[in-house]
Design an enzyme around this catalytic site. Structure first.
Site, PDB file in Angstrom:
ATOM      1  N   TYR A  90      19.480  55.782  24.225  1.00 24.94           N
ATOM      2  CA  TYR A  90      19.380  55.173  22.993  1.00 24.94           C
ATOM      3  C   TYR A  90      18.832  56.165  21.957  1.00 24.94           C
ATOM      4  O   TYR A  90      17.888  56.975  22.212  1.00 24.94           O
ATOM      5  CB  TYR A  90      18.313  53.939  23.173  1.00 24.94           C
ATOM      6  CG  TYR A  90      19.049  52.761  23.773  1.00 24.94           C
ATOM      7  CD1 TYR A  90      20.234  52.065  23.617  1.00 24.94           C
ATOM      8  CD2 TYR A  90      18.317  52.646  25.186  1.00 24.94           C
ATOM      9  CE1 TYR A  90      20.563  51.053  24.610  1.00 24.94           C
ATOM     10  CE2 TYR A  90      18.709  51.671  26.061  1.00 24.94           C
ATOM     11  CZ  TYR A  90      19.896  50.886  25.732  1.00 24.94           C
ATOM     12  OH  TYR A  90      20.042  49.889  26.363  1.00 24.94           O
ATOM     13  N   CYS A 106      11.677  48.931  46.757  1.00 22.68           N
ATOM     14  CA  CYS A 106      12.450  47.741  46.897  1.00 22.68           C
ATOM     15  C   CYS A 106      13.794  48.011  47.211  1.00 22.68           C
ATOM     16  O   CYS A 106      14.750  48.947  47.031  1.00 22.68           O
ATOM     17  CB  CYS A 106      12.388  47.105  45.182  1.00 22.68           C
ATOM     18  SG  CYS A 106      11.188  46.956  44.644  1.00 22.68           S
ATOM     19  N   CYS A 109      16.523  48.732  44.722  1.00 20.36           N
ATOM     20  CA  CYS A 109      16.251  49.528  43.418  1.00 20.36           C
ATOM     21  C   CYS A 109      17.507  50.149  42.785  1.00 20.36           C
ATOM     22  O   CYS A 109      18.319  50.586  43.293  1.00 20.36           O
ATOM     23  CB  CYS A 109      15.413  50.514  43.984  1.00 20.36           C
ATOM     24  SG  CYS A 109      14.684  51.749  42.616  1.00 20.36           S
TER      25      CYS A 109
HETATM   26  C1  PLP Z   1      16.635  49.969  29.355  1.00 18.08           C
HETATM   27  C2  PLP Z   1      16.368  51.202  28.984  1.00 18.08           C
HETATM   28  C3  PLP Z   1      15.749  51.428  27.676  1.00 18.08           C
HETATM   29  C4  PLP Z   1      14.815  50.637  26.842  1.00 18.08           C
HETATM   30  O1  PLP Z   1      15.464  49.566  26.440  1.00 18.08           O
HETATM   31  P1  PLP Z   1      14.627  48.358  25.786  1.00 18.08           P
HETATM   32  O2  PLP Z   1      15.859  47.342  25.575  1.00 18.08           O
HETATM   33  O3  PLP Z   1      14.400  48.750  24.530  1.00 18.08           O
HETATM   34  O4  PLP Z   1      13.823  47.835  26.663  1.00 18.08           O
HETATM   35  C5  PLP Z   1      15.667  52.834  27.247  1.00 18.08           C
HETATM   36  N1  PLP Z   1      16.245  53.919  27.889  1.00 18.08           N
HETATM   37  C6  PLP Z   1      16.786  53.749  28.986  1.00 18.08           C
HETATM   38  C7  PLP Z   1      17.883  54.673  29.670  1.00 18.08           C
HETATM   39  C8  PLP Z   1      17.026  52.343  29.593  1.00 18.08           C
HETATM   40  O5  PLP Z   1      17.898  52.228  30.726  1.00 18.08           O
HETATM   41  S1  SF4 Z   2      11.454  51.979  40.845  1.00 17.06           S
HETATM   42 FE1  SF4 Z   2      12.753  50.738  42.466  1.00 17.06          FE
HETATM   43  S2  SF4 Z   2      11.442  50.752  44.178  1.00 17.06           S
HETATM   44 FE2  SF4 Z   2      10.103  51.360  42.803  1.00 17.06          FE
HETATM   45  S3  SF4 Z   2       9.159  49.679  42.078  1.00 17.06           S
HETATM   46 FE3  SF4 Z   2      10.980  49.672  40.548  1.00 17.06          FE
HETATM   47  S4  SF4 Z   2      12.704  48.729  41.859  1.00 17.06           S
HETATM   48 FE4  SF4 Z   2      11.029  49.026  43.237  1.00 17.06          FE
END
Ligand code: PLP
Ligand code: SF4
Length: 353
Positions: A90, A106, A109
């Protein structure tokens, strides 16, 4: 050794320990663990009441992880990475992966491809490149520390990162994404909180997925952070046979508010390889959102989002509650009734004098 370091050293990491503890043959899990490591803190493992329950599903490997043909990085995090460790998707914010470790791995993940298997980079200043990029990119005003789990770094390392970010004038805020309040609440020490409160504005987003994760210890960890003036948010992931149920999710959101954590996002599961057995239909998420809206506190209603494949960002999904007929708006109330609403009282042009 600090208590949390000791608990981490006592974490369960082998199939044999699962066999021993639950009296079942967990031998078939060894190949899964070789591919995607397992780590479960003693406290989190105690929350398991029976094999297959919502806590078990989140932390115990499943052979299904090895048969899923999705991509390992559908969100193109690697393509969006200007320097190793940063994801810049972003305009005004970046994710900085500062740790490759978590207290519990997790099974669902989204960074499954790297957590627990990141090779640590042995160079003199591992933070140098990301910091230089952030310092040289004035559009970045929000830095999200992620991982892995940033709170698996020790206090000194973490403070070094926060201090160096604080020295960059255009960085207006820092967020930390951590699951330790759930998986290793002992990590939230008084000492850590004294350090963190020197780096405001600092936000912490944590990650509770089930009402049973809201233990007395987790509540205490969140209270310590909140008492340090840190606003707390929660990002849940919608998971099959864990929390894909309106009653479970409603209770989770309500209990989060009771421990001073504001629900922020419910994430639709990413299409990440090895997580297929957790996927739920979008309709399930919409049904949960409909159950929340108006039926409980507005503060308990987070955004339900899909992180668009291809790295196109998060997209909020809203249950259908507005449509148009001529100059009428048709609005759907939380009880399911449709009411008409007309725009009235357009502001008159104000003439000078
Ligand atoms: C989720 C995410 C954010 C943060 O997004 P918000 O909607 O502001 O919480 C920023 N950069 C990346 C790559 C993301 O995946
Ligand atoms: S990064 Fe992945 S494994 Fe680590 S706490 Fe977050 S969801 Fe769980």
């Amino acid at each position: 050794m600090e208590t949390w370091r000791r608990l981490l050293a006592d974490a369960v990491t082998t199939a044999d320990e699962i066999t021993e503890r639950f009296g079942i043959d967990a031998g078939q899990l060894a190949p899964v663990i070789r591919r995607y490591p397992m780590r479960i803190t003693p406290g989190y493992l105690r929350l398991v009441e029976a094999p297959g329950d919502p806590i078990w599903r989140q932390c115990i490997p499943d052979p299904a992880e090895l048969c899923d043909d999705q991509q390992s990085d559908p969100l193109h995090e690697e393509r969006l990475s200007p320097v190793p460790g940063l994801i810049h998707r972003y305009p005004d914010r970046v994710v900085w992966v500062v740790s490759g470790e978590c207290a519990v791995y997790c099974r669902f993940c989204m960074r499954k491809r790297q957590v627990g298997c990141m090779t640590s980079r042995h160079c003199e200043d591992p933070f140098g490149e990301p910091l230089r990029y952030i310092a040289e990119t004035p559009a970045i005003r929000d830095v999200i520390l992620s991982g892995g789990d940033p709170l698996l770094l020790d206090d000194e390392r973490l403070e070094e990162i926060l201090a160096r970010l604080a020295a960059i004038p255009h960085v207006e805020m820092v967020r930390i994404g951590t699951r330790t309040p759930v998986t290793l609440p002992e990590r939230i020490t008084a000492r850590l909180c004294r350090m963190l409160k020197r780096y405001h504005p600092l936000y912490v987003n944590t990650h509770f997925n089930h009402p049973r994760e809201i233990t007395a210890e987790a509540a205490k960890a969140c209270a310590r952070l909140a008492d340090a003036g840190i606003p707390l948010g929660n990002q849940s992931v919608l998971l099959a046979d864990v929390n894909d149920d309106p009653a479970v999710m409603t209770r989770l959101m309500q209990l989060l508010l009771s421990i001073r954590v504001r629900p922020y996002y419910i994430h639709q599961m990413d299409l990440v390889r090895g997580t297929g057995h957790f996927r739920t239909p979008v309709a399930t998420g919409l049904e949960i959102l409909t159950a929340l809206r108006g039926n409980t506190s507005g503060m308990a209603t987070p955004h339900y989002v899909i992180d668009a494949p291809g790295g196109k960002g998060k997209i909020p999904l809203l249950p259908d509650c507005i449509s148009r007929r001529g100059d009428l708006w048709l609005l759907r109330t939380y009880t399911g009734e449709t009411i008409e609403y007309r725009d009235v009282g357009q502001p008159a042009t104000v003439l000078p004098g």
